[in-house]
Design an enzyme around this catalytic site. Structure first.
Site, PDB file in Angstrom:
ATOM      1  N   LYS A   1      18.278 -38.435 111.288  1.00  0.00           N
ATOM      2  CA  LYS A   1      18.771 -38.527 109.908  1.00  0.00           C
ATOM      3  C   LYS A   1      20.028 -39.397 109.850  1.00  0.00           C
ATOM      4  O   LYS A   1      20.137 -40.298 109.036  1.00  0.00           O
ATOM      5  CB  LYS A   1      19.072 -37.117 109.376  1.00  0.00           C
ATOM      6  CG  LYS A   1      19.636 -37.126 107.984  1.00  0.00           C
ATOM      7  CD  LYS A   1      19.858 -35.715 107.479  1.00  0.00           C
ATOM      8  CE  LYS A   1      20.675 -35.764 106.185  1.00  0.00           C
ATOM      9  NZ  LYS A   1      20.968 -34.448 105.658  1.00  0.00           N
TER      10      LYS A   1
ATOM     11  N   LYS B   1      29.972 -31.239 119.883  1.00  0.00           N
ATOM     12  CA  LYS B   1      29.660 -32.675 119.959  1.00  0.00           C
ATOM     13  C   LYS B   1      30.943 -33.459 120.193  1.00  0.00           C
ATOM     14  O   LYS B   1      30.989 -34.384 121.004  1.00  0.00           O
ATOM     15  CB  LYS B   1      29.057 -33.148 118.631  1.00  0.00           C
ATOM     16  CG  LYS B   1      27.647 -32.723 118.365  1.00  0.00           C
ATOM     17  CD  LYS B   1      27.173 -33.441 117.102  1.00  0.00           C
ATOM     18  CE  LYS B   1      25.915 -32.846 116.534  1.00  0.00           C
ATOM     19  NZ  LYS B   1      25.538 -33.393 115.251  1.00  0.00           N
TER      20      LYS B   1
ATOM     21  N   GLU C   1      20.838 -22.116 112.116  1.00  0.00           N
ATOM     22  CA  GLU C   1      21.718 -23.185 111.668  1.00  0.00           C
ATOM     23  C   GLU C   1      22.026 -23.007 110.174  1.00  0.00           C
ATOM     24  O   GLU C   1      23.087 -23.397 109.702  1.00  0.00           O
ATOM     25  CB  GLU C   1      21.089 -24.561 111.944  1.00  0.00           C
ATOM     26  CG  GLU C   1      22.128 -25.644 112.209  1.00  0.00           C
ATOM     27  CD  GLU C   1      21.545 -26.946 112.727  1.00  0.00           C
ATOM     28  OE1 GLU C   1      21.897 -27.350 113.839  1.00  0.00           O
ATOM     29  OE2 GLU C   1      20.735 -27.569 112.013  1.00  0.00           O
TER      30      GLU C   1
ATOM     31  N   GLU D   1      22.375 -37.934 121.766  1.00  0.00           N
ATOM     32  CA  GLU D   1      21.181 -37.697 122.586  1.00  0.00           C
ATOM     33  C   GLU D   1      20.068 -38.668 122.192  1.00  0.00           C
ATOM     34  O   GLU D   1      19.431 -39.304 123.043  1.00  0.00           O
ATOM     35  CB  GLU D   1      20.671 -36.256 122.374  1.00  0.00           C
ATOM     36  CG  GLU D   1      21.595 -35.162 122.860  1.00  0.00           C
ATOM     37  CD  GLU D   1      22.669 -34.773 121.834  1.00  0.00           C
ATOM     38  OE1 GLU D   1      22.878 -35.524 120.855  1.00  0.00           O
ATOM     39  OE2 GLU D   1      23.299 -33.723 122.033  1.00  0.00           O
TER      40      GLU D   1
ATOM     41  N   GLY E   1      18.501 -31.689 107.903  1.00  0.00           N
ATOM     42  CA  GLY E   1      17.717 -31.964 109.120  1.00  0.00           C
ATOM     43  C   GLY E   1      16.647 -30.913 109.371  1.00  0.00           C
ATOM     44  O   GLY E   1      15.482 -31.215 109.620  1.00  0.00           O
ATOM     45  N   ARG E   2      17.033 -29.640 109.278  1.00  0.00           N
ATOM     46  CA  ARG E   2      16.077 -28.562 109.590  1.00  0.00           C
ATOM     47  C   ARG E   2      15.080 -28.325 108.464  1.00  0.00           C
ATOM     48  O   ARG E   2      14.192 -27.495 108.580  1.00  0.00           O
ATOM     49  CB  ARG E   2      16.841 -27.277 109.927  1.00  0.00           C
ATOM     50  CG  ARG E   2      17.849 -26.862 108.876  1.00  0.00           C
ATOM     51  CD  ARG E   2      18.811 -25.811 109.405  1.00  0.00           C
ATOM     52  NE  ARG E   2      19.886 -25.502 108.471  1.00  0.00           N
ATOM     53  CZ  ARG E   2      21.019 -26.191 108.355  1.00  0.00           C
ATOM     54  NH1 ARG E   2      21.216 -27.257 109.109  1.00  0.00           N
ATOM     55  NH2 ARG E   2      21.954 -25.831 107.504  1.00  0.00           N
TER      56      ARG E   2
ATOM     57  N   HIS F   1       3.273  -8.940 127.590  1.00  0.00           N
ATOM     58  CA  HIS F   1       3.346  -8.710 129.035  1.00  0.00           C
ATOM     59  C   HIS F   1       4.711  -9.080 129.589  1.00  0.00           C
ATOM     60  O   HIS F   1       4.869  -9.239 130.797  1.00  0.00           O
ATOM     61  CB  HIS F   1       2.220  -9.464 129.736  1.00  0.00           C
ATOM     62  CG  HIS F   1       0.874  -8.977 129.282  1.00  0.00           C
ATOM     63  ND1 HIS F   1       0.269  -7.868 129.828  1.00  0.00           N
ATOM     64  CD2 HIS F   1       0.065  -9.400 128.280  1.00  0.00           C
ATOM     65  CE1 HIS F   1      -0.875  -7.649 129.210  1.00  0.00           C
ATOM     66  NE2 HIS F   1      -1.022  -8.566 128.251  1.00  0.00           N
TER      67      HIS F   1
END
Ligand code: F6P
Length: 546
Positions: A206, A504, A353, A212, A267-268, A384
């Site tokens: 965005k 960051k 977030e 990264e 973003g999310r 399990h």
């Protein structure tokens, strides 16, 4: 908006909790024969059974009063109409406009954004068609066979969820890989064995400033140029998705290969914007459109259904009930569908977030706990491993369970077994098995005390006919709106994420220190760790380089 805990509905909930908290689901079902039928909702192809929750009519009445006293409907209408509800960033949160029909009118600062949305969808659709039909070819003329999406957070989890969930509908012979981590091992693994001439990179960011993503994109670019021997190849092998078109162009991507979106899409919340491009190329525009239609149907339900019959409202309120009154700290997401394996990770970002906030939209400390910790695994795998704690641990862990009537594979008996497990889990968690029942089954008393499961462990059960694009879209919108309802109750800004900035910022300082070998001011522990890292890294003969 007033103090949350001083509201009449909050105080009524507190009083109600005090006398209700020990009621068992066994009693609630025994005394109310209509409970199972009454506590269900249907919307946008999803069926919700919320009867196995620790609540009754009075609980629901108080929760709905709370929603009214917090003006949830007015807050919802403000969100849907483009009001700047993201106050700390002074923006609307208009992900619902991403699935609005062509003729809808939704204005941001007086400008109708719907034509912009459809222009980008058309651009994406044309690109997806060209890649799928091999009209779009790589630099050497070969068709594209591999798509590598480079992005992180919302620019990764959403498209990966959609691709994984809808893979049965994807074009054969075209695979998508998602690279998020700055750990070069992930990129190396993604590139291994790929023919560069048949690989297309989608750089999804965005902001187009995320360390990264840009690091991985630069490395991928270098790999491509080194492999194909010319920078000219970049134009046929790199496209970008970003709200920061200038930065994408500056990176070297042709403007016509940049798919835009807008700062009013968080973003999310961006999976149905151009961020979903990788998924759209794989599944095609029509299937992607079905997903938008599923979300739109849930939006419409959220907008128009009365609070008491509104699925995202009920799910949001039930979550508040456990979070703030029972003190439940987590929410388990348990999809009984292998294709939804990434749903817990997707919802982790969406919930945590959005509502992992300690101050409200006015900057005042929130008086109560906010967003729960979200975690989960697909069923039956979790049975399990961690279900033991759900059954007999000391903590209350509300669970959302999700299943589908029709299988996606041809292994129908396996599907029945999967669904049998799903229904058995919610029944067993709710009703348990008492020592008395065990003894009646012949279990010796000495062992029954260990085997006994007290039950009273709540679940929401979501059922769909089939995991298809429409159902997935509805599921995504359901959780988006449920998160919104919870944020509206707590009064937080669910659409900013200032907390992630601190880490960051610190990483930017530390990388300079690693590169120069000069460690500045830090606490004693961080200094020691950095010193050790630098010493051992150089001792092993590694060079620090870009
Ligand atoms: O670090 C958090 C975050 O800002 C998320 O909100 C976002 O989804 C992610 O980083 C990626 O950001 P971008 O799409 O701008 O690269």
């Amino acid at each position: 908006m007033g103090h949350l805990t001083m509201l009449p509905a909050w105080q009524a909930l507190r009083r109600h909790y005090d006398q209700f908290k020990n009621r068992h689901l066994r009693e609630l079902f025994a005394e109310d024969g209509g409970r199972a039928e009454r506590y269900v909702l249907e919307a946008a192809g999803l069926f919700l059974d919320y009867s196995k929750n620790r609540l009754n009519d009075e609980t629901l009445a108080c929760l709905l009063d709370l929603a009214r006293e917090r003006n949830v409907e007015a807050q919802r209408d403000a969100m849907l109409s483009g009001v700047h509800i993201n106050t700390s960033e002074d923006r609307p949160a208009l992900h619902t406009a991403l699935r609005a029909p062509r003729d809808a009118i939704i204005c941001v600062n007086g400008h109708n954004v719907v034509p912009d949305v459809h222009k980008v969808l058309d651009h994406m659709g044309a690109f997806a068609r060209d890649v799928r039909s091999a009209t779009w070819r790589g630099h050497t003329g070969k068709p594209i066979r591999h798509i590598i999406n480079i992005g992180i957070g919302g620019s990764f989890l959403g498209p990966q969820l959609v691709y994984d969930a809808l893979r049965p509908y994807a074009l054969a012979g075209l695979d998508c890989t998602f690279v998020a981590n700055i750990d070069g091992a992930e990129l190396a693994e993604a590139l291994a064995g790929k023919d560069p001439a048949q690989t297309l990179f989608i750089v999804a960011s965005k902001t187009f400033s995320t360390l990264e993503t840009l690091t991985n994109a630069r490395l991928a670019r270098r790999w491509l140029i080194e492999s194909l021997g010319t920078e000219e190849a970049v134009a046929r092998h790199f496209v970008a998705v970003s709200a920061n078109v200038e930065a994408a162009v500056e990176f070297g991507i042709s403007p016509e290969n940049v798919f835009g979106f807008w700062d009013w899409v968080g973003g999310r919340y961006s999976v149905e914007s151009a961020i979903g491009l990788a998924a759209m190329v794989a599944i095609g525009r029509d299937v992607f459109g079905e997903m938008l239609a599923g979300s739109r149907a849930m939006d419409e339900h959220f907008r128009s259904a009365p609070l008491a019959a509104n699925m995202p409202v009920i799910m949001g309120l039930v979550s508040v009930w456990y979070n703030n009154f029972f003190g439940a700290e987590t929410l388990a997401i348990l999809p009984y569908a292998h294709a939804l394996a990434r749903l817990p990770a997707y919802l982790q970002q969406l919930v945590m977030e959005s509502n992992g906030k300690r101050v409200d939209a006015m900057g005042e400390l929130v008086e109560v706990d906010t967003g729960p910790v979200v975690w989960g695994e697909p069923g039956v795998d979790g049975q399990h491993s961690f279900h033991q704690l759900l059954y007999q641990g000391t903590r209350l862990v509300p669970c959302d369970m999700i299943g589908f009537v029709e299988p996606l594979s041809r292994y129908h008996r396996s599907h029945d077994l999967l669904m049998a497990s799903l229904f058995a889990q919610s029944e067993a968690l709710a009703f348990g098995r008492t020592g008395e029942q065990l003894r009646a089954l012949g279990v010796p008393a000495a062992r029954a005390q260990f085997e006994a499961c007290e039950g009273n462990r709540p679940t929401n059960m979501l059922l769909g006919q089939r995991l298809d694009a429409g159902t997935l879209g509805a599921l995504i919108a359901l959780y988006e709106h449920s998160v919104f309802v919870q944020g509206a109750i707590w009064g937080v800004d669910s659409f900013d994420q200032w907390g992630v900035e601190l880490g960051k910022d610190m990483a930017r300082h530390i990388i300079r220190e690693i590169e120069t070998g000069i460690v500045g001011e830090h606490d004693a522990s961080t200094r020691q760790l950095l010193g050790r890292y630098l010493a051992l890294r150089h001792a092993n003969g590694h060079q620090v380089r870009e």
